[in-house]
Motif scaffolding. Structure first.
Motif, PDB file in Angstrom:
ATOM      1  N   ALA A 311      13.446  -4.714  -4.038  1.00  0.00           N
ATOM      2  CA  ALA A 311      13.273  -4.673  -5.488  1.00  0.00           C
ATOM      3  C   ALA A 311      14.147  -5.720  -6.166  1.00  0.00           C
ATOM      4  O   ALA A 311      13.716  -6.379  -7.121  1.00  0.00           O
ATOM      5  CB  ALA A 311      13.620  -3.272  -6.002  1.00  0.00           C
ATOM      6  N   HIS A 335       6.306  -5.880 -11.937  1.00  0.00           N
ATOM      7  CA  HIS A 335       5.743  -4.565 -11.595  1.00  0.00           C
ATOM      8  C   HIS A 335       6.228  -4.087 -10.235  1.00  0.00           C
ATOM      9  O   HIS A 335       6.542  -2.904 -10.054  1.00  0.00           O
ATOM     10  CB  HIS A 335       4.219  -4.638 -11.609  1.00  0.00           C
ATOM     11  N   THR A 336       6.311  -5.006  -9.268  1.00  0.00           N
ATOM     12  CA  THR A 336       6.743  -4.619  -7.923  1.00  0.00           C
ATOM     13  C   THR A 336       8.201  -4.193  -7.920  1.00  0.00           C
ATOM     14  O   THR A 336       8.572  -3.206  -7.252  1.00  0.00           O
ATOM     15  CB  THR A 336       6.524  -5.782  -6.950  1.00  0.00           C
ATOM     16  N   ARG A 338       9.946  -2.901 -10.376  1.00  0.00           N
ATOM     17  CA  ARG A 338      10.065  -1.586 -10.999  1.00  0.00           C
ATOM     18  C   ARG A 338       9.531  -0.487 -10.084  1.00  0.00           C
ATOM     19  O   ARG A 338      10.150   0.582  -9.946  1.00  0.00           O
ATOM     20  CB  ARG A 338       9.294  -1.574 -12.320  1.00  0.00           C
ATOM     21  N   ALA A 339       8.389  -0.738  -9.442  1.00  0.00           N
ATOM     22  CA  ALA A 339       7.806   0.284  -8.567  1.00  0.00           C
ATOM     23  C   ALA A 339       8.722   0.604  -7.389  1.00  0.00           C
ATOM     24  O   ALA A 339       8.922   1.776  -7.041  1.00  0.00           O
ATOM     25  CB  ALA A 339       6.442  -0.192  -8.059  1.00  0.00           C
ATOM     26  N   VAL A 342      11.813   2.607  -8.753  1.00  0.00           N
ATOM     27  CA  VAL A 342      11.479   3.993  -9.081  1.00  0.00           C
ATOM     28  C   VAL A 342      11.230   4.800  -7.813  1.00  0.00           C
ATOM     29  O   VAL A 342      11.671   5.951  -7.683  1.00  0.00           O
ATOM     30  CB  VAL A 342      10.256   4.024 -10.018  1.00  0.00           C
ATOM     31  N   THR A 343      10.544   4.201  -6.842  1.00  0.00           N
ATOM     32  CA  THR A 343      10.284   4.910  -5.585  1.00  0.00           C
ATOM     33  C   THR A 343      11.578   5.208  -4.845  1.00  0.00           C
ATOM     34  O   THR A 343      11.775   6.312  -4.314  1.00  0.00           O
ATOM     35  CB  THR A 343       9.353   4.072  -4.696  1.00  0.00           C
TER      36      THR A 343
END
Length: 416
Positions: A311, A335-336, A338-339, A342-343
């Motif tokens: 990230a 987007h990647t 953040r994803a 969050v994961t």
């Protein structure tokens, strides 16, 4: 005995001659094939096969009457020769003898009702004659007889497209490619339909974004550019200075691959020449997407490094992609990052909850065991000792007796 042996030897030589003749046909040596087939014709036990080969040679040489005559001789020798009926039907259709062609196909199918080749060829004939229902029936039968017949799927897809059944047509083209990846026509048709469907969806989205039902929007993709034609009726005004920003605001969130600019074409009524035509950059003057480097750093250092480190790498790529003008790559990196962050945070939270739950369950188990280890604790709580009297024995009372005494005592207090 010698006669039978000699006859058998002539038949074997004729069989061998037919095989050599067919091999010569496949190699294009038609004269050699004719010579070998002529020698094999008299002694071959199944002369219809030899006449079929003769008909193939005449067909390749462009001698249509000679080919029809050879196939007719094959039918005379073997009235159930389905291949001869099918080939003669194709030649009759090519010569314009439509009724004779249909009669040959019908006769051949009477001997072999599930002949995929006959059904397929007759279906193409009906398709050329625009007899769509009959063509669809024959193509369905050909596919049922031979599910691997890729050409039948392709032509049935074309037929379904004419009938307006687009989803079924796309399925047939996909099945045609599954059976034969070399079928370029099916691939081109499939790509064309899919592209047209995407363009139609884009037109609908832009139409809704403009919020002007009287306008007609048509989108066409050309390389890395979208041609957006906006047609307005006479008497309806439109601001071409603000329209590009409204279109850009709708297209940017879609993250269209390989699209870097769009061409706005404005027309009035049914006029062919445009009143407005200009090219705009799709990602012009847009702010840099968020990097999410704080949450990525926190995830990499404290929460979940296996996902936090990637990230953080993506977070660092956001500004680099934005500075070189690759806005889609910058949005993808944002987007990647953040994803992944969050994961990673969710996984770490889940692990913490599982750990705390395990510790709580372990402590609860220890407390229960310690309570069970106390002597007489449960008996003292569940079975309190009743007061002794002269008329009662020293045996402990049951729970029912205790409840009865309590009810009597309560009733006594109420009466008093």
């Amino acid at each position: 005995m010698n006669y039978r042996f000699r006859r058998w030897m002539r038949q074997q030589r004729a069989r061998y001659g037919l095989r050599r003749g067919l091999d010569a046909i496949s190699k294009g040596n038609l004269q050699d094939a004719l010579a070998r087939l002529t020698l094999a014709l008299n002694d071959h036990p199944y002369p219809a096969r030899v006449y079929l080969a003769f008909g193939s040679i005449h067909w390749q040489q462009g001698d249509i009457p000679g080919a029809i005559a050879a196939f007719s001789e094959a039918i005379r020798c073997d009235p159930a020769c389905v291949k001869a009926y099918g080939n003669r039907a194709l030649l009759q259709a090519e010569q314009g003898n439509l009724e004779a062609a249909l009669a040959d196909w019908q006769t051949g199918l009477s001997y072999s009702p599930r002949s995929a080749l006959l059904l397929y060829n007759r279906g193409l004939f009906h398709l050329q004659q625009q007899n769509l229902e009959a063509a669809l029936e024959d193509l369905n039968g050909a596919i049922a007889a031979n599910p691997n017949l890729s050409e039948a799927y392709f032509h049935r897809g074309n037929l379904l497209r004419q009938l307006g059944r687009w989803s079924e047509a796309i399925k047939d083209w996909e099945l045609a490619l599954c059976n034969d990846l070399r079928l370029e026509q099916a691939r081109d048709s499939l790509l064309q339909v899919q592209q047209g469907h995407r363009e139609y969806q884009l037109s609908e989205k832009i139409q809704r974004a403009l919020a002007m039902p009287e306008l007609r929007v048509a989108v066409e993709k050309k390389g890395n550019q979208l041609d957006i034609a906006v047609q307005r009726p006479k008497g309806t005004g439109i601001n071409y200075m603000t329209l590009p920003d409204r279109i850009r605001a709708r297209l940017v969130p879609l993250q269209l691959p390989d699209i870097r600019q769009f061409k706005l074409i404005g027309k009035v009524g049914e006029q062919n020449f445009p009143e407005w035509q200009q090219i705009y950059k799709l990602y012009q003057n847009l702010p840099c997407p968020p990097t999410h480097w704080r949450i990525a750093s926190l995830t990499a250092l404290l929460l979940f490094p296996p996902l936090g480190i990637p990230a953080l790498v993506y977070a660092l790529q956001v500004r680099q992609a934005y500075r070189r003008g690759d806005y889609p790559a910058a949005m993808h990196a944002s987007h990647t990052a953040r994803a992944l962050s969050v994961t990673g945070s969710a996984l770490m939270s889940g692990l913490l909850v599982l750990g705390l739950g395990y510790l709580g369950a372990d402590r609860l188990r220890s407390w229960v065991q310690s309570m069970e280890a106390l002597p007489g604790a449960q008996a003292a709580v569940l079975e309190p000792t009743p007061p002794h009297s002269a008329g009662h024995s020293d045996l402990p009372e049951t729970s029912a007796h205790i409840l009865q005494r309590a009810d009597e005592s309560r009733g006594y207090r109420l009466e008093k």
